[in-house]
Design a protein around this motif. Structure first.
Motif, short mmCIF file in Angstrom:
data_model
loop_
_atom_site.label_atom_id
_atom_site.label_comp_id
_atom_site.label_asym_id
_atom_site.label_seq_id
_atom_site.Cartn_x
_atom_site.Cartn_y
_atom_site.Cartn_z
N ILE A 240 0.85 -1.20 0.00
CA ILE A 240 0.00 0.00 0.00
C ILE A 240 0.89 1.25 0.00
O ILE A 240 0.67 2.18 -0.78
CB ILE A 240 -0.97 -0.01 1.21
N GLU A 241 1.89 1.21 0.87
CA GLU A 241 2.85 2.32 0.98
C GLU A 241 3.49 2.63 -0.38
O GLU A 241 3.54 3.78 -0.81
CB GLU A 241 3.93 1.90 1.99
N GLN A 242 3.94 1.56 -1.06
CA GLN A 242 4.64 1.72 -2.35
C GLN A 242 3.73 2.24 -3.46
O GLN A 242 4.21 2.73 -4.47
CB GLN A 242 5.21 0.37 -2.81
N ASN A 243 2.42 2.06 -3.30
CA ASN A 243 1.52 2.37 -4.40
C ASN A 243 0.56 3.52 -4.11
O ASN A 243 -0.49 3.62 -4.74
CB ASN A 243 0.74 1.11 -4.80
N MET A 244 0.91 4.36 -3.18
CA MET A 244 0.13 5.55 -2.85
C MET A 244 -0.14 6.35 -4.13
O MET A 244 0.75 6.49 -4.97
CB MET A 244 0.91 6.44 -1.87
N GLY A 245 -1.34 6.88 -4.26
CA GLY A 245 -1.63 7.72 -5.42
C GLY A 245 -2.19 6.94 -6.60
O GLY A 245 -2.69 7.52 -7.57
N ARG A 246 -2.13 5.61 -6.53
CA ARG A 246 -2.76 4.81 -7.60
C ARG A 246 -4.13 4.37 -7.15
O ARG A 246 -4.38 4.20 -5.96
CB ARG A 246 -1.89 3.59 -7.90
N LYS A 247 -5.02 4.18 -8.11
CA LYS A 247 -6.37 3.72 -7.77
C LYS A 247 -6.29 2.23 -7.44
O LYS A 247 -6.06 1.41 -8.33
CB LYS A 247 -7.32 3.99 -8.94
N THR A 248 -6.43 1.91 -6.16
CA THR A 248 -6.06 0.58 -5.67
C THR A 248 -7.24 -0.24 -5.15
O THR A 248 -8.07 0.27 -4.41
CB THR A 248 -5.02 0.74 -4.53
N ALA A 249 -7.25 -1.52 -5.52
CA ALA A 249 -8.17 -2.48 -4.91
C ALA A 249 -7.33 -3.46 -4.10
O ALA A 249 -6.31 -3.96 -4.59
CB ALA A 249 -8.95 -3.24 -5.97
N VAL A 250 -7.72 -3.71 -2.87
CA VAL A 250 -7.02 -4.70 -2.05
C VAL A 250 -7.92 -5.92 -1.90
O VAL A 250 -9.12 -5.79 -1.65
CB VAL A 250 -6.68 -4.11 -0.66
N ILE A 251 -7.35 -7.12 -2.09
CA ILE A 251 -8.08 -8.36 -1.79
C ILE A 251 -7.47 -8.92 -0.51
O ILE A 251 -6.28 -9.24 -0.47
CB ILE A 251 -7.96 -9.40 -2.92
N SER A 252 -8.29 -9.00 0.54
CA SER A 252 -7.77 -9.51 1.81
C SER A 252 -8.56 -10.72 2.27
O SER A 252 -9.66 -10.99 1.79
CB SER A 252 -7.82 -8.42 2.87
N PHE A 253 -7.97 -11.47 3.18
CA PHE A 253 -8.65 -12.65 3.73
C PHE A 253 -9.77 -12.20 4.65
O PHE A 253 -10.95 -12.33 4.33
CB PHE A 253 -7.62 -13.51 4.47
N GLN A 254 -9.41 -11.60 5.80
CA GLN A 254 -10.40 -11.33 6.83
C GLN A 254 -10.41 -9.86 7.26
O GLN A 254 -11.43 -9.32 7.70
CB GLN A 254 -10.07 -12.22 8.05
#
Ligand code: TXA
Ligand code: MG
Length: 322
Positions: A240-254
């Motif tokens: 997340i830190e490395q990709n600040m400023g990009r339109k980001t989707a995170v897939i997480s477990f829980q």
């Protein structure tokens, strides 16, 4: 272009198959693109519709384990495994009999066989008198389909019929294994874990598939199960830190990471249930891919049970393999 119909009519699906046509079928893992496994014309239509390389063999879907001997030479341990896990998300690699055409196994003298655990498809298999060759019903390289609509998204106009069996229950492809010299070689992780295989057979299980944690030689691993949006996995906070400023989707477990930045977090199982996470994975990847994200970030899942299959698929979905 032909018209692609979605329905629940088993007789209609059977009729297309009898006419050497191909139809999409539901299984408990993912939807398959099925044709008469003993008929070269039908099987070649599968390769064409999926744009699948001709060197990549297809799995034979049987109506029951009593058919194993008809198309393969199962050893005693493979029979034990079949009795323990079929119908179910297990595929066995066995020496093939000559009645299975070369095109189905891509020239190999081994055949992959499984008995899918889905009422509609078992009924269909009982209605016809041949096994079905069926790879996952997606264009080659893309994410496997877990609903009839997913199949339509990728194969609309290329096949006449999709047998709609609802949302698949397992959600990732079957475990593929092979008994060799008194141990089991695990070729692909899936719904049947290594420990389940060991427990049922008493044999040690050796994973030849790449491990999520080991590095790969470039070119060894082809991109697979991949969304069009670049996907990366690892330590989620660092990513997340490395990709600040990009339109980001995170897939997480829980865990919900949405407060970590300007991002959307897709939690696969709020309860932390690994089977539920596997079941949701491909649908969520497709949903995200249909939106305008710059990047997908995902964490490493627990390696227990079907978690290894989630890690395997997400690893191969990574942008660095493209
Ligand atoms: O859950 C599943 O297995 C789904 C559903 C539709 O049954 N099918 C599926 O098929 O995932 P496919 O084609 O997407 O993946 C099958 C894998 C491929 O990686 C193929 O190379 C391998 O099985 N395979 C099939 N026959 C083989 C053979 N004779 N020798 C070695 N590998 C084989
Ligand atoms: Mg596939």
């Amino acid at each position: 272009m032909m018209f692609t119909e979605i329905g629940t009519n088993i007789e209609k699906a059977a009729q297309f198959l009898l006419n050497e046509d191909i139809v999409a079928i539901p299984t408990e893992t993912v939807y398959g693109l099925a044709g008469n496994a003993l008929n070269e014309n039908s099987v070649s239509k599968i390769y064409v519709a999926k744009n699948r390389p001709h060197f990549n063999p297809l799995i034979l879907h049987l109506s029951g384990i009593n058919q194993l001997n008809q198309y393969a030479f199962p050893d005693q341990y493979s029979i034990l495994l079949a009795e323990a896990f079929m119908p179910g998300p297990l595929t066995l690699l066995l020496p093939k009999k000559s009645n299975v055409p070369d095109i189905t196994t891509a020239g190999s003298d081994k055949v992959a066989v499984r008995v899918p655990n889905h009422t509609l498809t078992l009924e269909l298999l009982h209605a016809i008198h041949f096994p079905l060759a069926a790879p996952s019903a997606n264009p080659s390289g893309y994410i496997s389909p877990t609903t009839a609509t997913h199949v339509l998204e990728g194969l609309n106009g290329k096949i006449p019929y999709i047998l709609d069996g609802g949302f698949t229950s397992v959600g990732v492809e079957s475990t593929i294994c092979e008994v060799k010299n008194d141990h089991i070689i695990l070729h692909r992780t899936g719904g049947i874990s290594a420990s389940m295989l060991k427990e049922a057979s008493g044999l040690d299980v050796i994973a030849t598939v790449h491990q999520a944690s080991t590095p790969h030689t470039p070119g060894q691993l082809k991109s697979h199960y991949a969304p069009n949006t670049p996907l990366y996995r690892g330590n989620i906070d660092a990513l997340i830190e490395q990709n600040m400023g990009r339109k980001t989707a995170v897939i997480s477990f829980q865990k919900d990471y949405s407060s970590r930045g300007n991002l959307d977090c897709y939690v696969l199982s709020k309860q932390g249930n690994i089977s539920e996470a596997a079941n949701q994975l491909f649908a969520i990847m497709r949903e995200i891919d249909a939106k305008e994200y710059d990047i997908i970030l995902t964490e490493i899942f627990p390696e227990e049970g079907i978690g290894s299959a989630i890690n395997d698929r997400l690893d191969r979905a990574q942008f660095l393999h493209k």
